[in-house]
Structures are given as structure tokens and as C-alpha cells.
Design a protein around this motif. Sequence first.
Motif, PDB file in Angstrom:
ATOM      1  N   VAL A  52      45.685  26.986  71.855  1.00  0.00           N
ATOM      2  CA  VAL A  52      44.330  26.802  71.381  1.00  0.00           C
ATOM      3  C   VAL A  52      44.260  25.371  70.742  1.00  0.00           C
ATOM      4  O   VAL A  52      43.240  24.602  70.822  1.00  0.00           O
ATOM      5  CB  VAL A  52      43.507  27.573  70.527  1.00  0.00           C
ATOM      6  N   ARG A  53      45.131  25.115  69.746  1.00  0.00           N
ATOM      7  CA  ARG A  53      45.325  23.950  69.033  1.00  0.00           C
ATOM      8  C   ARG A  53      45.552  22.770  70.154  1.00  0.00           C
ATOM      9  O   ARG A  53      44.911  21.697  69.836  1.00  0.00           O
ATOM     10  CB  ARG A  53      46.430  23.892  68.028  1.00  0.00           C
ATOM     11  N   VAL A  54      46.386  22.755  71.073  1.00  0.00           N
ATOM     12  CA  VAL A  54      46.685  21.807  71.832  1.00  0.00           C
ATOM     13  C   VAL A  54      45.518  21.501  72.552  1.00  0.00           C
ATOM     14  O   VAL A  54      45.136  20.132  72.710  1.00  0.00           O
ATOM     15  CB  VAL A  54      47.920  22.074  72.720  1.00  0.00           C
ATOM     16  N   ALA A  55      44.719  22.455  72.938  1.00  0.00           N
ATOM     17  CA  ALA A  55      43.657  22.194  73.945  1.00  0.00           C
ATOM     18  C   ALA A  55      42.590  21.520  73.042  1.00  0.00           C
ATOM     19  O   ALA A  55      41.870  20.491  73.633  1.00  0.00           O
ATOM     20  CB  ALA A  55      43.026  23.657  74.543  1.00  0.00           C
ATOM     21  N   ALA A  56      42.363  21.721  71.848  1.00  0.00           N
ATOM     22  CA  ALA A  56      41.261  21.361  70.872  1.00  0.00           C
ATOM     23  C   ALA A  56      41.711  20.112  70.696  1.00  0.00           C
ATOM     24  O   ALA A  56      40.951  18.906  70.796  1.00  0.00           O
ATOM     25  CB  ALA A  56      41.395  22.075  69.490  1.00  0.00           C
ATOM     26  N   ASP A  57      43.178  19.578  70.350  1.00  0.00           N
ATOM     27  CA  ASP A  57      43.149  18.211  70.326  1.00  0.00           C
ATOM     28  C   ASP A  57      43.192  17.350  71.385  1.00  0.00           C
ATOM     29  O   ASP A  57      42.515  16.084  71.531  1.00  0.00           O
ATOM     30  CB  ASP A  57      44.781  17.996  70.025  1.00  0.00           C
ATOM     31  N   TRP A  58      43.251  17.965  72.710  1.00  0.00           N
ATOM     32  CA  TRP A  58      43.032  17.001  73.840  1.00  0.00           C
ATOM     33  C   TRP A  58      41.518  16.971  74.203  1.00  0.00           C
ATOM     34  O   TRP A  58      41.080  15.855  74.311  1.00  0.00           O
ATOM     35  CB  TRP A  58      43.615  17.937  74.978  1.00  0.00           C
ATOM     36  N   LEU A  59      40.594  17.796  73.634  1.00  0.00           N
ATOM     37  CA  LEU A  59      39.037  17.602  73.822  1.00  0.00           C
ATOM     38  C   LEU A  59      38.760  16.685  72.595  1.00  0.00           C
ATOM     39  O   LEU A  59      37.920  15.749  73.049  1.00  0.00           O
ATOM     40  CB  LEU A  59      38.495  19.131  73.533  1.00  0.00           C
ATOM     41  N   LEU A  60      39.435  16.557  71.371  1.00  0.00           N
ATOM     42  CA  LEU A  60      39.053  15.600  70.348  1.00  0.00           C
ATOM     43  C   LEU A  60      39.414  14.137  70.979  1.00  0.00           C
ATOM     44  O   LEU A  60      38.759  13.249  70.737  1.00  0.00           O
ATOM     45  CB  LEU A  60      39.787  16.199  69.059  1.00  0.00           C
ATOM     46  N   ASP A  61      40.752  14.067  71.768  1.00  0.00           N
ATOM     47  CA  ASP A  61      40.979  12.888  72.062  1.00  0.00           C
ATOM     48  C   ASP A  61      40.134  12.230  73.204  1.00  0.00           C
ATOM     49  O   ASP A  61      40.034  11.015  73.234  1.00  0.00           O
ATOM     50  CB  ASP A  61      42.249  12.691  72.797  1.00  0.00           C
ATOM     51  N   THR A  62      39.425  13.114  73.987  1.00  0.00           N
ATOM     52  CA  THR A  62      38.327  12.693  75.132  1.00  0.00           C
ATOM     53  C   THR A  62      37.100  12.051  74.194  1.00  0.00           C
ATOM     54  O   THR A  62      36.413  11.235  74.783  1.00  0.00           O
ATOM     55  CB  THR A  62      37.908  13.534  75.783  1.00  0.00           C
ATOM     56  N   VAL A  63      36.717  12.593  72.897  1.00  0.00           N
ATOM     57  CA  VAL A  63      35.391  12.194  72.399  1.00  0.00           C
ATOM     58  C   VAL A  63      35.545  11.366  71.197  1.00  0.00           C
ATOM     59  O   VAL A  63      34.585  10.763  70.646  1.00  0.00           O
ATOM     60  CB  VAL A  63      34.787  13.457  72.165  1.00  0.00           C
ATOM     61  N   LEU A  64      36.860  11.301  70.598  1.00  0.00           N
ATOM     62  CA  LEU A  64      36.856  10.610  69.313  1.00  0.00           C
ATOM     63  C   LEU A  64      38.107   9.399  69.520  1.00  0.00           C
ATOM     64  O   LEU A  64      38.872   9.632  70.482  1.00  0.00           O
ATOM     65  CB  LEU A  64      37.488  11.502  68.237  1.00  0.00           C
ATOM     66  N   PRO A  65      38.270   8.355  68.885  1.00  0.00           N
ATOM     67  CA  PRO A  65      39.056   7.488  68.921  1.00  0.00           C
ATOM     68  C   PRO A  65      40.304   7.684  68.089  1.00  0.00           C
ATOM     69  O   PRO A  65      40.431   8.896  67.419  1.00  0.00           O
ATOM     70  CB  PRO A  65      38.474   6.146  68.038  1.00  0.00           C
TER      71      PRO A  65
END
Length: 555
Positions: free
Chosen positions: A393-406
Motif C-alpha cells: 500500500v505504501r509503495v502504491a501510494a508513493d507511485w500515485l503521489l509521484d504522478t501528481v506531485l513534483p
Amino acid sequence: MSRPRIVIVGAGFAGYRTAQILSRKARGRAEIVMLNPTDYFLYLPLLPQVAAGILEPRRVTVSLSGTLPEVKLVLGEAGRIDLDARQVHYTGPEGEGGTLSYDRLVLAAGSVNKLLPIPGVAEHAHGFRGLPEALYLRDHVTRQVELAAATDDPKRCSSRCTFVVVGAGYTGTEVAAHGQLFTDAQVAKQPLRTGMRPRWILLDIADRVLPELDERLSRTADAVLRERGVDVRMGTSVKEATPDGVLLTDGEFVDTRTLVWCVGVRPDPLAESLGLPMERGRLLVDPHLQVPGRPEVFACGDAAAVPDLENPGSYTPMTAQHAWRQGKVCAHNIAASFGDGQRQAYRHKDLGFVVDLGGAKAAANPLGVNLSGVAAGAVTRGYHLAAMPGNRVRVAADWLLDTVLPRQAVQLGLVRSWSVPLDTASPEVARVPGRPLGDTPSPGGAGPAEPAKNQPGGEPAKNQPDGEPAKNQPDGEPAKNQPGGEPAKNQPGGEPARNQPGGEPARNQPGGEPVKGSTDAGGKALAPPPDQPEPGPDVAPGPVRRTDRPSQGDA
């Protein structure tokens, strides 16, 4: 009657999987002990994303005690193994020695950076096998871009923004692909001189990228790299490394401050110390993963030469996929040795490969179906989430944040150049001040190895690896106690005071050296020894150098 004890040396893919399956099968009927220098399992395939600032370091580390509650964790590094007495001698993280007796032993020590006898590489290159090396590379690349953006010298700017990666296998290809995206994102906010951009060079003596994979995957990866701006040079490698750059085998000299060594791996030196039959540094085992003549000793993963039953006469390659599968078979065969079930021979069938190239790009061939682009990216990330034993879940969350935040491109300063030498038997552990040479116990005993003269625990010579300028020099790093510097000694987080436990003797004391600016009994100023380097963030202690290797390079 006491429970039998099973000791597993190493918590990589093979060791972790062995412990996981054994703990389920044993159900408390056996004592399972895991000896490892860290308290986590490292999911290596995602390490390039840590270096590129996509994932936080803890995302790729899985707690051993948290996910293996039935396994006893012992922190330490194996030194000498007494096969006749069935004992493993080890050194703990604070230098204390210990001994573990066993009824069954699993050697899953893994691998370390592969070295070649190329002048200057051991001194000026850094590997990519452990978390400390990934953290160092992230900080180092960030620092080089920031210093390049601040300089008015075009040559210096170009040198700092040139990054050389040697080895176009899995690791090197992914490091170069992610690295180009990472530095491009940095200069978008902090532009370089007009007409300049970060330059990543990928070298390999092979004739194509990813030579061990299908040619279609290789072509896909090569096209993505070149489209992104990576300078891919096949049939070329490094002839010599210097503090200012690298001399290539084609005669070109490349000005650079960054040399990332990804040419492959070699088995952990622990296997060689056993005096058992070897195959190119790997411990020979039978198809059941047992050591011939030592039925109580099992070996799997990169440290073991496992016969490839699908290709008679060859051995399985050193990959995470094989290590993970071998761990499962090893656990079943250990249980069978106690009368629980039947032994199994290790057989494998390739289900495909995935290579993450950053962003939405990847190359994959699941079940033999070749994919590229977004589809390959989705399959690749899905595979990694399924394969990870935790933190999904933490890895998936980081991937999601990387797509929307610098991305946050900042230097944490946690790992210094001398903390991650290329020539080390423990890439998973960063060296710390006061720790002896070699990072591991000597093969002959449980105690630490003796430091070489003028090597750590001493102080390194000037112009040590990393090619970074001395402290307080132009474009250099700040002095200690300045913003971004290291804490002063005797301060929280600093080094121990000299003449204190764990510290060095005070200078001007018996066994010590005069400190710069001090005076003798007559009031005359004392100069430092001529070979004494100026203090700085990257000075003490220096890189690991072994006395049993030629000074010109490492075989």
C-alpha cells in the motif's frame, strides 16, 4: 527433547523465502534463527526508484521481525563457520562476537559488487547493491546538479552534470533511465547554463542493452533510453577512472564527478572461506540444494551454484527470481530432512521478465508476450506489488503521489562517499566512523578484521573517491557545524570524543598525533604531519581497501 535449530545466514531473496516457508511448516517444532546485518529484507528491484526520489527508503525494506514473527533475528555478520563443530561465529553491529550452533545450516549470503582490475575504479566508483548506496547516489546527483546550476564555469558545469553508468544489465539500465528523468526534473526548476542539460552515459562491452534478455525487450529499452536523451554506448567500457573523469576504451576522456558501477555481482566472500568445492566463487550444491558430503548444510541464491536441470551442464543464473524460488525448495527439503515430506529437486520455468524504465515506460514479456509503453509499465508495477512481501500500500501510494506531485530533490546528507566503498563485503551496511576495515569479521575468526595501514580506522589519503572538492573550497561542501555540514564531535549525532570509548586517542597524547595549530612545551607551533589531510565531511574514515588484493585493481 530440545527442538532442532536451523540457522539461516542472510536475509535476501533466498534467505527470506526459506525462513518464511520454514516458519509455516515447522509450526513451532523447530527453532529458526536468521543471522543478518540488517533488520530488514531489501526488495532490490525497486532500488533505482529510491535513488531517483520516487520511493522513500523504507518502502523497499520489509521488517524481518514484523513479517517473520516465528523466526528469531540475530543482528550480525557471519565470519567463520566451523562445519565440523556445526557453529557459526559472527560479529554483532557493535563489535561484539557471538556463536550460533545449528542442526541445519542455510547459506544464503547473497552477492556483492563485481570488481574488475581497472585502475581507479575501486577508488572512484560506487556500486548499487544496497540501500546506503542508493541514498548516497540520490544525494550526490542532487548535489552535482545544484553545484552545476550555481557555477559560471561551463566546463565545471558540464563535468558535474555528466553521469556515467557502467553495465547495461537490469540495474544499470534502470539507473540510467530513472536518473535521466530525475535530473531533467531538477533542472526544470533550476536551469543550467544556456544550451546545457544533464547527460547520462550508459556503457557496456556487450553489443546491446540487456544482453541477457530477449532481443525485442532489448530494442524496446534501447529506444526508450535514446529517446530520453541517454547516451548509450555499446562495445565500450572504462579503461581508467580518475578524480576528474573516466578514460574510455575507445580513447575518449569524459569529464565527470559520477561513476556508477553496475557491471554485475559476485558471490559473497563468505562462501570461499568454507574450503568446499566451488564454481566461479559459488558454493557447489546438488539439485536438492545440499552441499555434497555435508547433508546438514544447504545453500541457495547467489552464493550457490545450483545445477540447471533445464539446461544440463550449466548452473542457474544469479537473479532474484531464482533466489526466491530456490528459497522455497530449500525450506521444503530442510523439512524433509526431519521426516516431513519428500525432497524436491530445483527446477524452474521462466515466466517472463520486466524492466522498469521510469515514468510510464517499461519493457516486459509476461508469459512470452512482448509489451512496451504504458501496458508494459502497468504489468511491471503490478508484478512488483505482487512480489513484494510487504509495504504494498505504501509503495502504491508513493507511485500515485509521484504522478501528481513534483519530486523533492533535497540532500539529506545521511550517507557520505567513504561510507559506501565499492570494494566491500557488506554493501547493505554503510560504514561508520570508528568501524574497522572490511565491515565484516575476518574469515579466520569471529572478531573484526585488522585495518590496513593508512586505511580505516586511520585517515584516508587526499583525493579520495567521489571526486568532490575539499571542504571550504570553491563549489565545496560546508564546514562542520555549518548548514548542511556534519555535527561537531561531542555534539548529538557527532563522533565520539577522542580518548572516549569508541573514539581515537587525543592528539599530542601518547600514541596520538599533534593537532594543527597546537604548540609544544616551549610554545613553538607544531605543524601537522605532511600526509595529514585537512578535516572535512568526507575525510575520516576512508574507503575500504583490502590488503589481499593487488594495488592496481581488484580481480
